[in-house]
Write a protein that holds these residues in place. Structure first.
Motif, PDB file in Angstrom:
ATOM      1  N   ILE A 164       0.868  -1.191   0.000  1.00 43.85           N
ATOM      2  CA  ILE A 164       0.000   0.000   0.000  1.00 43.85           C
ATOM      3  C   ILE A 164       0.894   1.226   0.000  1.00 43.85           C
ATOM      4  CG2 ILE A 164      -1.942  -1.094   1.210  1.00 43.85           C
ATOM      5  CD1 ILE A 164      -0.954   0.336   3.775  1.00 43.85           C
ATOM      6  N   THR A 165       0.329   2.371  -0.417  1.00 43.70           N
ATOM      7  CA  THR A 165       1.019   3.660  -0.337  1.00 43.70           C
ATOM      8  C   THR A 165       0.076   4.679   0.304  1.00 43.70           C
ATOM      9  OG1 THR A 165       0.230   4.452  -2.480  1.00 43.70           O
ATOM     10  CG2 THR A 165       2.254   3.128  -2.476  1.00 43.70           C
ATOM     11  N   GLN A 166       0.669   5.736   0.779  1.00 41.83           N
ATOM     12  CA  GLN A 166      -0.168   6.778   1.386  1.00 41.83           C
ATOM     13  C   GLN A 166      -1.120   7.377   0.351  1.00 41.83           C
ATOM     14  OE1 GLN A 166      -0.282   7.498   4.683  1.00 41.83           O
ATOM     15  NE2 GLN A 166      -2.083   8.705   4.088  1.00 41.83           N
ATOM     16  N   GLU A 167      -0.630   7.549  -0.861  1.00 42.54           N
ATOM     17  CA  GLU A 167      -1.468   8.089  -1.928  1.00 42.54           C
ATOM     18  C   GLU A 167      -2.647   7.174  -2.211  1.00 42.54           C
ATOM     19  OE1 GLU A 167      -1.107   9.528  -6.614  1.00 42.54           O
ATOM     20  OE2 GLU A 167       0.607   8.557  -5.620  1.00 42.54           O
ATOM     21  N   LEU A 168      -2.376   5.827  -2.207  1.00 39.15           N
ATOM     22  CA  LEU A 168      -3.451   4.875  -2.475  1.00 39.15           C
ATOM     23  C   LEU A 168      -4.478   4.869  -1.337  1.00 39.15           C
ATOM     24  CD1 LEU A 168      -4.550   2.705  -4.354  1.00 39.15           C
ATOM     25  CD2 LEU A 168      -3.166   1.025  -3.114  1.00 39.15           C
ATOM     26  N   LYS A 169      -4.000   4.976  -0.087  1.00 34.24           N
ATOM     27  CA  LYS A 169      -4.941   5.001   1.041  1.00 34.24           C
ATOM     28  C   LYS A 169      -5.795   6.275   1.018  1.00 34.24           C
ATOM     29  CE  LYS A 169      -5.345   2.087   3.240  1.00 34.24           C
ATOM     30  NZ  LYS A 169      -6.086   0.833   2.920  1.00 34.24           N
ATOM     31  N   ASP A 170      -5.161   7.391   0.621  1.00 37.52           N
ATOM     32  CA  ASP A 170      -5.943   8.642   0.508  1.00 37.52           C
ATOM     33  C   ASP A 170      -7.012   8.510  -0.571  1.00 37.52           C
ATOM     34  OD1 ASP A 170      -4.413   9.775   2.477  1.00 37.52           O
ATOM     35  OD2 ASP A 170      -3.096  10.890   1.101  1.00 37.52           O
TER      36      ASP A 170
END
Length: 866
Positions: A511-517
């Motif tokens: 996961i990435t922070q961008e994907l979680k956002d």
């Protein structure tokens, strides 16, 4: 209380504060009612009665009854309860259930009463819905009314022994749905009876503490400003007391901003023609006497308005005829301009047709109850204003020239158009009504909501290009949400920003922070966009509320233009004339017609009649003739023409000169008031007494068959005494139309100054009669009662027997029925024409005629005779 749930305890606490109202208690998507409220509502609204208790050991009667309705359909149910005279207290959740800890806070947001409804389902489009305030004491009386759906407020005050009677007349004028009164007004029997029994008005008696002068004046100043408060009479505190108590009641029940209630009209006695309830009903101004329908009333004839505001204003004009010659002339002059400019009038009517109820729409906006469709309806109405302004600009003088200065509100039309879509959904909580391009965040969230897969695909392509991992793909499951999956052969190329979440046989998931956002945006987009749209809509409502005075002023101008256009259209269609209105005290009508009878029977020929009533000569007209011949129609048409002239309308006549009349009184027909224990005769005498006590020399009296409810000699004596009183300028000297079957009264023409005899012309053929519907000078000595009975379908055997009995009675009394005088028993058309000629000559002012006018008069008289 120990056995009750926390929710039921909360319900009972709130109900304790609203004992006189049915409590709508919000639970989720429903309004629930419990206990007695549930029993009443289930009966009145045809709802199924259930219970909330789960205890199987209790019987149905022991359990707490309940019923409910969907909150989004509440308007129709509230309308039904209000129509039945109930009050409804609306209890809403005052915090978000999703964030509430424990029991959700609830409170009353509004109490809906018969006089404070604003929902369209509860209101009649062309009629104002007034809540009234009444104050009465030993010396003063105050009266105020407010229509909170439009903000219009009126107030007046009276002093003297007839103060209560003036209150009665004002109640009849405005016919409020609800009234708040002080104890003295509540104890006044005639007032309470009128409100409850005849007007079906809900009455709220307020305690004495609600009628404190200092507090009332402060309330009025706060609501309307110092200038408006200063217009109230200083010598009569009743105006401020009634208005202050009314405003306090409105604030108490509405619990919201009433900034749109800012149009205060203080009017004094003598500003408008005063009509009592009897006159209003007998003249059938706004509804018929029998069926209570608009069709068949004067309002039905005159109301060709195109907007709801115009319809309400025209009704108000009918209820409040003017007494100022200047004001009347300004209004009739505007009607005349529209009569003369046919194309402009037709185009104006067409432009007005699409304008919705701006007054009530802005009222709902201020209240905060307006939905997206209401605001768009306001925009659509305002969009037509520039064209209306352009059409009115064709008139550069008079009242129409002033109305042409109306504010077209183009900035508000543009604001709504940029903010809302053209066809918003029913509820503003559903979203999808803010126009695309208005707010970037709304557009972004919508693109995520409607194009979630596309956004993910775009992100996947971007990540492949950035990392060079051709097997990278983005997936989703309920455990981890969105994730990036990379095969084992490429895991060495995974960037440091990727966070490992799961190891698989063939690869890894990250996961990435961008994907979680992005995941948060996608999953919460629906709720967030709905909340944001509602916030933007609330901001729009607040912005529009700040312009309420502008919108109301424009709506009033549109309503007046609509009324004037309606009166002009009726005048043209029905061939009305512009009356000359002055203060001469003279009523002179040439070929007058009854506006309603003529309109109800368009295929029948209406026989016109002349009328002349002077200030000194021909002040009282005694009208004789058979029943069904048209006496009442003739008298009513005179009264209606006077009233029409004083609202600024044209009148159904060839020509008319009408002096200002301060009041119109009618005594037409009677029915036994059994509930009050009064007979027909008692009702009649009470009404006559009130008329003679309150009429002035400038009043118009319509008296039909006075004294018929008692013996012949008693009745004739009373009728003669009333006539003498009306005709005597030292006592009353009022213009009076007096219809009677007491032919002996015709002898008064030669003995009492100002009295003139008229009769309804009749042609006889043997035992048959034909009504000519023509008023001619002179009295009749027969009533043709038996002939009329035959026309009504009485059996021939009864008619024959009646004729025999009549001959016997007349022979016994020394007045045989045989061989009546031809002139009196049989009126020819020639005799009718001669009577008209004689009457016209009698009224002609020969000294003031020019030679040309004298020649013209001679020509007209010759034409009548031939």
């Amino acid at each position: 209380m120990a056995e009750l749930t926390p929710m039921m305890k909360q319900y009972l606490q709130i109900k304790e504060q609203n004992q006189d109202a049915i409590l709508f208690f919000r639970l989720g998507d429903f309004y629930e009612m419990f206990g007695d409220d549930a029993r009443k509502a289930s009966k009145e609204l045809d709802l199924t009665l259930t219970t909330r208790d789960k205890d199987k050991n209790k019987s149905f009667e022991e359990k707490i009854p309940m019923c409910g309705i969907p909150y989004h359909a509440s308007d129709a149910y509230i309308a039904r309860l209000i129509a039945k005279g109930y009050k409804v207290a609306i209890c809403e959740q005052t915090e978000d259930p999703a964030t509430a800890k424990g029991l959700v806070d609830r409170d009353i947001i509004r109490v809906v009463t018969p006089g404070t409804v604003i929902d369209a389902a509860c209101l009649e489009e062309g009629r104002s819905n007034f809540c009234a305030g009444l104050y009465l004491d030993d010396t003063c009386a105050g009266f105020s009314v407010c229509d909170i759906s439009t903000g219009k407020t009126h107030v007046t005050a009276f002093q003297g022994p007839d103060r209560a009677e003036h209150l009665l007349n004002e109640l009849g004028r405005f016919s409020p749905a609800e009234a708040v009164v002080n104890q003295a007004a509540y104890d006044c029997g005639p007032l309470l009876s009128l409100m409850q029994d005849k007007l079906h008005c809900h009455v709220e008696r307020l305690p004495a503490g609600r009628f404190q002068l200092q507090e009332a004046e402060r309330t009025v100043r706060t609501q309307f400003g110092d200038e408006a408060a200063a217009r109230l009479p200083k010598g009569n505190p009743a105006a401020a007391l009634s208005l202050g108590a009314l405003l306090g009641y409105l604030h108490e029940t509405q619990k919201t901003d009433l900034r749109h209630v800012d149009d205060l009209d203080y009017y004094q006695q003598g500003q408008f023609m005063e009509l009592d309830l009897t006159a209003r009903r007998n003249l059938e101004l706004t509804e018929t006497l029998r069926s209570k329908e608009k069709k068949g009333s004067l309002l039905w004839v005159l109301d060709k308005t195109k907007t709801p505001m115009g319809g309400r204003m025209l009704r108000s004009w009918l209820e409040r005829p003017l007494l100022s010659v200047t004001a009347i002339t300004r209004r009739s002059g505007a009607v005349g301009q529209l009569v003369d400019h046919t194309m402009t009038r037709e185009e104006l009517a067409l432009a007005l047709s699409g304008i919705g109820d701006m007054e009530r729409l802005v009222g709902r906006i201020v209240y905060g109850t307006a939905g997206g469709r209401d605001v768009v309806s306001l925009k659509n109405a305002m969009a037509r204003l520039p064209h209306v302004k352009e059409l009115l600009s064709a008139f550069d003088r008079g009242r129409l020239g002033e109305l042409a200065q109306l504010d077209p509100l183009e900035d508000l039309t543009d604001l709504i158009g940029r903010t809302l879509c053209d066809d918003p959904p029913f509820s503003v909580r559903e979203g999808e009504f803010i126009r695309e391009g208005f707010d970037p965040e709304v557009d972004r969230l919508r693109s995520i909501l409607h194009g979630g897969k596309g956004v993910i695909a775009s992100m996947e392509a971007a990540e492949k290009e950035k990392t060079g991992i051709r097997t990278l793909k983005i997936g989703y499951n309920k455990v981890f949400g969105y994730y990036i999956e990379v095969s084992n052969s490429f895991k060495d190329q995974v960037p440091d920003t990727y966070i490992r979440k799961q190891t698989l046989v063939n690869g890894e998931r990250y996961i990435t922070q961008e994907l979680k956002d992005l995941e948060h945006d996608i999953l919460s987009a629906s709720d967030r966009v709905s909340a944001l749209e509602y916030e933007l809509f609330t901001r729009l409502r607040q912005e529009l509320s700040g312009h309420v005075a502008r919108i109301q002023a424009t709506a009033a101008a549109v309503a007046e233009a609509d009324c004037l256009c309606s009166l002009a259209a009726v005048a043209v269609k029905n061939n009305y004339c512009c009356p000359a209105v002055d203060e001469s005290g003279v009523i002179e009508i040439h070929q007058g017609r009854h506006p309603v009878v003529e309109a109800m029977r368009p295929d029948a020929l209406f026989v016109p009649n002349d009328t002349y009533m002077g200030r000194s000569e021909d002040r009282v007209s005694i009208i004789t003739g058979p029943n069904m011949a048209g006496k009442s129609t003739y008298m009513r048409q005179v009264a209606l023409m006077v009233l029409m002239a004083q609202i600024g309308s044209f009148v159904p006549a060839k020509a008319a000169r009408l002096g200002i009349v301060d009041r119109i009184f009618t005594r037409i027909g009677a029915s036994d008031d059994l509930s009050a224990g009064q007979s027909t005769f008692m009702v009649e005498m009470t009404e006559v007494s009130d008329i003679l006590r309150t009429a002035t020399a400038d009043s118009l009296l319509i008296l039909d068959e006075i004294g018929r409810g008692t013996s012949t000699f008693d009745g004739m004596s009373i009728a003669r005494a009333v006539l003498e009183y009306c005709a005597d300028p030292k006592r009353l000297g009022a213009k009076t139309l007096f219809a009677t079957h007491y032919h002996e009264l015709t002898a008064m023409e030669g003995t009492l100054p100002g009295v003139k005899n008229y009769n309804i012309a009749v042609r006889t053929r043997g035992e048959e009669i034909v009504f000519l519907r023509k008023i001619v000078p002179g009295g009749a000595d027969r009533s043709y009662g038996i002939e009329v009975a035959k026309l009504a379908g009485l059996p021939e055997a009864v008619v024959s027997r009646a004729r025999k009995i009549l001959r016997q009675l007349e022979e016994e009394s020394g007045h045989p029925a045989a061989a009546p005088a031809p002139r009196e028993d049989q009126v020819s058309f020639a005799a009718v024409a001669e009577g008209e000629v004689i009457d016209r000559l009698r009224r002609a002012q020969v000294d003031s005629l020019t030679p040309l006018e004298a020649l013209q008069l001679l020509y007209e008289l010759k034409k009548k005779l031939t």
